[in-house]
Design an enzyme around this catalytic site. Structure first.
Site, PDB file in Angstrom:
ATOM      1  N   GLN A 145       3.230  10.353   0.728  1.00 39.22           N
ATOM      2  CA  GLN A 145       4.209   9.809   1.169  1.00 39.22           C
ATOM      3  C   GLN A 145       5.158  10.248   0.130  1.00 39.22           C
ATOM      4  O   GLN A 145       5.963   9.246   0.176  1.00 39.22           O
ATOM      5  CB  GLN A 145       3.688   8.120   1.207  1.00 39.22           C
ATOM      6  CG  GLN A 145       3.658   6.900   2.899  1.00 39.22           C
ATOM      7  CD  GLN A 145       3.420   5.909   2.889  1.00 39.22           C
ATOM      8  OE1 GLN A 145       2.489   5.408   2.220  1.00 39.22           O
ATOM      9  NE2 GLN A 145       4.492   5.452   3.443  1.00 39.22           N
ATOM     10  N   HIS A 190      -4.446   1.555   7.303  1.00 37.85           N
ATOM     11  CA  HIS A 190      -2.994   2.281   7.833  1.00 37.85           C
ATOM     12  C   HIS A 190      -3.098   3.181   6.893  1.00 37.85           C
ATOM     13  O   HIS A 190      -2.559   4.091   6.607  1.00 37.85           O
ATOM     14  CB  HIS A 190      -2.365   0.720   7.031  1.00 37.85           C
ATOM     15  CG  HIS A 190      -0.783   1.592   7.337  1.00 37.85           C
ATOM     16  ND1 HIS A 190       0.112   0.839   7.897  1.00 37.85           N
ATOM     17  CD2 HIS A 190      -0.442   1.903   6.097  1.00 37.85           C
ATOM     18  CE1 HIS A 190       0.988   1.658   7.834  1.00 37.85           C
ATOM     19  NE2 HIS A 190       1.105   2.032   6.124  1.00 37.85           N
ATOM     20  N   GLU A 191      -3.249   2.845   5.552  1.00 34.15           N
ATOM     21  CA  GLU A 191      -3.514   4.044   4.310  1.00 34.15           C
ATOM     22  C   GLU A 191      -4.525   5.557   3.990  1.00 34.15           C
ATOM     23  O   GLU A 191      -3.357   6.142   4.124  1.00 34.15           O
ATOM     24  CB  GLU A 191      -3.476   3.167   2.763  1.00 34.15           C
ATOM     25  CG  GLU A 191      -2.483   2.481   2.410  1.00 34.15           C
ATOM     26  CD  GLU A 191      -1.153   2.862   2.608  1.00 34.15           C
ATOM     27  OE1 GLU A 191      -0.482   2.906   2.660  1.00 34.15           O
ATOM     28  OE2 GLU A 191      -0.575   1.183   2.758  1.00 34.15           O
ATOM     29  N   CYS A 200       5.868  -0.116   7.242  1.00 32.23           N
ATOM     30  CA  CYS A 200       5.688   1.132   6.347  1.00 32.23           C
ATOM     31  C   CYS A 200       6.825   1.547   5.423  1.00 32.23           C
ATOM     32  O   CYS A 200       7.865   1.730   6.098  1.00 32.23           O
ATOM     33  CB  CYS A 200       4.852   2.234   7.836  1.00 32.23           C
ATOM     34  SG  CYS A 200       4.121   3.533   6.500  1.00 32.23           S
ATOM     35  N   LEU A 201       5.983   1.865   3.895  1.00 34.82           N
ATOM     36  CA  LEU A 201       7.398   2.381   3.881  1.00 34.82           C
ATOM     37  C   LEU A 201       8.101   3.323   3.525  1.00 34.82           C
ATOM     38  O   LEU A 201       9.501   3.655   3.437  1.00 34.82           O
ATOM     39  CB  LEU A 201       7.286   2.213   1.758  1.00 34.82           C
ATOM     40  CG  LEU A 201       6.531   1.020   1.007  1.00 34.82           C
ATOM     41  CD1 LEU A 201       5.514   1.159  -0.302  1.00 34.82           C
ATOM     42  CD2 LEU A 201       7.365  -0.317   1.191  1.00 34.82           C
ATOM     43  N   HIS A 222      -2.747   7.385   6.862  1.00 32.71           N
ATOM     44  CA  HIS A 222      -1.732   8.092   5.781  1.00 32.71           C
ATOM     45  C   HIS A 222      -2.935   9.426   5.370  1.00 32.71           C
ATOM     46  O   HIS A 222      -1.657  10.988   5.611  1.00 32.71           O
ATOM     47  CB  HIS A 222      -1.196   7.779   5.211  1.00 32.71           C
ATOM     48  CG  HIS A 222      -0.144   6.994   5.438  1.00 32.71           C
ATOM     49  ND1 HIS A 222       1.346   7.530   6.049  1.00 32.71           N
ATOM     50  CD2 HIS A 222       0.315   5.540   4.996  1.00 32.71           C
ATOM     51  CE1 HIS A 222       2.091   6.590   6.237  1.00 32.71           C
ATOM     52  NE2 HIS A 222       1.267   5.142   5.432  1.00 32.71           N
ATOM     53  N   GLY A 264       0.858  -1.148  -0.043  1.00 33.23           N
ATOM     54  CA  GLY A 264       0.523  -0.157  -0.023  1.00 33.23           C
ATOM     55  C   GLY A 264       0.508   0.775  -0.152  1.00 33.23           C
ATOM     56  O   GLY A 264       2.341   1.439   0.292  1.00 33.23           O
TER      57      GLY A 264
HETATM   58 NI    NI Z   1       2.480   3.253   5.717  1.00 29.33          NI
END
Ligand code: NI
Length: 179
Positions: free
Chosen positions: A57, A143-144, A101-102, A147, A52
């Site tokens: 991000q 989660h996304e 998380c990226l 963000h 995701g």
């Molecule tokens: Ni994340």
């Protein structure tokens, strides 16, 4: 003749970054630029690899997320592009997943969230969609969407654990800046 531009990998912001703490703006006009951004985000997510990615991000403060929680090379991918995604219902039952998380590479921690959610969004073609998600898809969607409200998975952890991860990230970013 129209030139075909293949999706481009975008740079992923690393925590701590003020842009990851901001509330993203709703998408009011689904432009080709935003579709292109969505395609770039999918490309960036698959290459990372991740399941995701949210627009903040990659430094864009618009309400857009992409996800694909299909596991295994043999399974058919299911890329989802969601503009203005919203959780419209969530189960009382919760589940715990070890999240990452990226924007916080190599850091993982258990997070408790509603086990099932109904999500409504506008798809890549501008159509409204609603879907009931369970399992990893439910966790990933929440989660996304977090963000988009400037919330990271580490915000669910105890302060000490969160500070520890943030300190590691500050150190990592310092090292990356030097190299
Ligand atoms: Ni994340």
């Amino acid at each position: 003749m129209l030139a075909y531009i293949s999706p481009m990998k975008r740079n992923i912001l690393l925590h701590p970054d003020p842009r990851l703490k901001k509330t993203a703006d709703p998408v009011t006009d689904l432009t080709d630029d935003l579709r292109r951004l969505a395609d770039d985000m999918l490309q960036t997510m698959y290459e990372a690899p991740g399941i995701g990615l949210a627009a903040p991000q990659v430094g864009i403060l618009q309400r857009l997320i992409v996800l694909d929680c299909v596991k295994g090379e043999s399974e058919k991918p299911r890329p989802l592009v969601m503009f203005n995604p919203e959780v419209i219902a969530s189960s009382d039952e919760t589940s715990v997943y070890e999240e990452g998380c990226l924007s916080i590479p190599d850091q993982f921690a258990d997070v408790t969230r509603p086990a099932e959610v109904d999500v409504r969004w506008i798809d890549r073609d501008g159509r409204e969609q609603t879907e009931h998600f369970t399992g990893l898809w439910a966790t990933c969607a929440q989660h996304e969407i977090d963000h988009l409200d400037g919330k990271l998975f580490i915000d669910y952890l105890k302060p000490l654990k969160r500070q520890m991860i943030t300190r590691k990230m500050v150190k990592l970013k310092r090292e990356l800046a030097r190299s």
